[in-house]
Scaffold this active site. Structure first.
Site, PDB file in Angstrom:
ATOM      1  N   HIS A 152      -6.976  -5.922   2.149  1.00  9.96           N
ATOM      2  CA  HIS A 152      -5.931  -5.473   2.834  1.00  9.96           C
ATOM      3  C   HIS A 152      -5.342  -6.532   4.041  1.00  9.96           C
ATOM      4  O   HIS A 152      -5.984  -7.183   4.412  1.00  9.96           O
ATOM      5  CB  HIS A 152      -6.257  -4.312   3.658  1.00  9.96           C
ATOM      6  CG  HIS A 152      -6.836  -3.210   2.952  1.00  9.96           C
ATOM      7  ND1 HIS A 152      -6.100  -2.028   2.825  1.00  9.96           N
ATOM      8  CD2 HIS A 152      -7.959  -2.985   2.218  1.00  9.96           C
ATOM      9  CE1 HIS A 152      -6.725  -0.972   2.116  1.00  9.96           C
ATOM     10  NE2 HIS A 152      -8.090  -1.476   1.930  1.00  9.96           N
ATOM     11  N   ASN A 171     -12.793  -3.117   2.529  1.00  6.77           N
ATOM     12  CA  ASN A 171     -13.613  -2.228   2.458  1.00  6.77           C
ATOM     13  C   ASN A 171     -14.739  -2.329   1.335  1.00  6.77           C
ATOM     14  O   ASN A 171     -14.308  -2.362   0.356  1.00  6.77           O
ATOM     15  CB  ASN A 171     -13.233  -0.826   2.492  1.00  6.77           C
ATOM     16  CG  ASN A 171     -12.002  -0.563   3.669  1.00  6.77           C
ATOM     17  OD1 ASN A 171     -12.403  -1.132   4.615  1.00  6.77           O
ATOM     18  ND2 ASN A 171     -11.038  -0.016   3.399  1.00  6.77           N
ATOM     19  N   HIS A 217     -10.331  -5.373  -3.540  1.00  7.26           N
ATOM     20  CA  HIS A 217      -8.789  -5.590  -2.972  1.00  7.26           C
ATOM     21  C   HIS A 217      -9.029  -6.043  -1.476  1.00  7.26           C
ATOM     22  O   HIS A 217      -9.747  -5.586  -0.855  1.00  7.26           O
ATOM     23  CB  HIS A 217      -7.780  -4.285  -3.267  1.00  7.26           C
ATOM     24  CG  HIS A 217      -8.547  -3.136  -2.440  1.00  7.26           C
ATOM     25  ND1 HIS A 217      -9.300  -2.548  -3.223  1.00  7.26           N
ATOM     26  CD2 HIS A 217      -8.119  -2.427  -1.544  1.00  7.26           C
ATOM     27  CE1 HIS A 217      -9.487  -1.318  -2.559  1.00  7.26           C
ATOM     28  NE2 HIS A 217      -9.114  -1.387  -1.503  1.00  7.26           N
ATOM     29  N   ASP A 276       0.900  -1.310  -0.022  1.00  3.94           N
ATOM     30  CA  ASP A 276       0.044  -0.195  -0.106  1.00  3.94           C
ATOM     31  C   ASP A 276       0.922   1.281  -0.051  1.00  3.94           C
ATOM     32  O   ASP A 276       2.018   1.265   0.699  1.00  3.94           O
ATOM     33  CB  ASP A 276      -0.738   0.023   1.251  1.00  3.94           C
ATOM     34  CG  ASP A 276      -2.026   1.000   0.970  1.00  3.94           C
ATOM     35  OD1 ASP A 276      -3.256   0.424   0.929  1.00  3.94           O
ATOM     36  OD2 ASP A 276      -1.589   2.236   1.126  1.00  3.94           O
ATOM     37  N   ILE A 277       0.627   2.200  -0.935  1.00  5.60           N
ATOM     38  CA  ILE A 277       1.424   3.373  -0.938  1.00  5.60           C
ATOM     39  C   ILE A 277       1.288   4.314   0.322  1.00  5.60           C
ATOM     40  O   ILE A 277       2.127   5.224   0.661  1.00  5.60           O
ATOM     41  CB  ILE A 277       0.852   4.280  -2.193  1.00  5.60           C
ATOM     42  CG1 ILE A 277       1.981   5.041  -2.458  1.00  5.60           C
ATOM     43  CG2 ILE A 277      -0.426   5.021  -1.796  1.00  5.60           C
ATOM     44  CD1 ILE A 277       1.577   5.647  -3.993  1.00  5.60           C
TER      45      ILE A 277
HETATM   46  P1  5GP Z   1      -9.558   1.272   0.124  1.00  2.00           P
HETATM   47  O1  5GP Z   1      -9.933   2.322   0.779  1.00  2.00           O
HETATM   48  O2  5GP Z   1     -10.199   1.252  -1.300  1.00  2.00           O
HETATM   49  O3  5GP Z   1     -10.218  -0.054   0.722  1.00  2.00           O
HETATM   50  O4  5GP Z   1      -8.053   1.209   0.018  1.00  2.00           O
HETATM   51  C1  5GP Z   1      -7.348   1.625  -1.032  1.00  2.00           C
HETATM   52  C2  5GP Z   1      -6.181   1.603  -0.745  1.00  2.00           C
HETATM   53  O5  5GP Z   1      -5.120   1.671  -1.928  1.00  2.00           O
HETATM   54  C3  5GP Z   1      -5.536   2.662   0.354  1.00  2.00           C
HETATM   55  O6  5GP Z   1      -5.076   2.018   1.560  1.00  2.00           O
HETATM   56  C4  5GP Z   1      -4.402   3.438  -0.526  1.00  2.00           C
HETATM   57  O7  5GP Z   1      -3.222   3.859   0.281  1.00  2.00           O
HETATM   58  C5  5GP Z   1      -4.050   2.542  -1.582  1.00  2.00           C
HETATM   59  N1  5GP Z   1      -3.717   3.218  -2.681  1.00  2.00           N
HETATM   60  C6  5GP Z   1      -4.230   4.169  -3.503  1.00  2.00           C
HETATM   61  N2  5GP Z   1      -3.471   4.466  -4.510  1.00  2.00           N
HETATM   62  C7  5GP Z   1      -2.446   3.751  -4.595  1.00  2.00           C
HETATM   63  C8  5GP Z   1      -1.508   3.575  -5.714  1.00  2.00           C
HETATM   64  O8  5GP Z   1      -1.351   4.122  -6.637  1.00  2.00           O
HETATM   65  N3  5GP Z   1      -0.455   2.611  -5.114  1.00  2.00           N
HETATM   66  C9  5GP Z   1      -0.318   1.821  -4.074  1.00  2.00           C
HETATM   67  N4  5GP Z   1       0.297   0.935  -3.895  1.00  2.00           N
HETATM   68  N5  5GP Z   1      -1.489   2.130  -3.114  1.00  2.00           N
HETATM   69  C10 5GP Z   1      -2.537   2.862  -3.453  1.00  2.00           C
END
Ligand code: 5GP
Ligand code: ZN
Length: 109
Positions: free
Chosen positions: A103, A88, A101, A31-32
């Site tokens: 986590h 989520n 996805h 995660d970034i």
């Molecule tokens: P969500 O809130 O949709 O479950 O999680 C999305 C996750 O993707 C977040 O934790 C966010 O930090 C991560 N994320 C968003 N953009 C990027 C990206 O360009 N690269 C990576 N490696 N992670 C990302």
């Protein structure tokens, strides 16, 4: 969904994101913006918007996501100390990227 979806772009190798694991079904990358010392995303290559959009035919994908998460936990050395797996679902559930996805977070002392 293709070009409009960030995780379609990443999972198809169109970005410089490094994969910790890849097979025909999914990829794993960091995660970034990590929420813990270890924060991995297990991402199917197939575009599925969220858990709400899963079909019966997607069941093998979900089970593979969990099995790969289990293996990655071993590989990253957090299997024994423990980790958290979560998904989520839609905005109200904290989903920001609308491509399914899982986590994996771990590594707190
Ligand atoms: P969500 O809130 O949709 O479950 O999680 C999305 C996750 O993707 C977040 O934790 C966010 O930090 C991560 N994320 C968003 N953009 C990027 C990206 O360009 N690269 C990576 N490696 N992670 C990302
Ligand atoms: Zn996508």
């Amino acid at each position: 969904m293709g070009q409009a979806c960030l995780f379609c772009q990443i999972s198809s190798g169109q970005t410089s994101t490094e994969f910790l694991f890849e097979n025909d079904t999914l990829v794993v990358f960091k995660d970034i913006n990590p929420a813990a010392p270890v924060h991995l995303l297990i991402v199917p290559k197939k575009h599925i918007r969220s858990i709400n959009d899963l079909t019966e035919a997607d069941q093998p994908i979900l089970s593979e996501m969990i099995m790969v998460a289990k293996e990655l936990a071993v590989q990253r050395g957090v299997a024994e100390s423990g980790y958290r797996l979560f998904i989520n679902v839609e905005r109200g559930g904290g989903q920001v990227i609308f491509h399914l996805h899982l986590h994996l977070i771990a590594g707190w002392k």
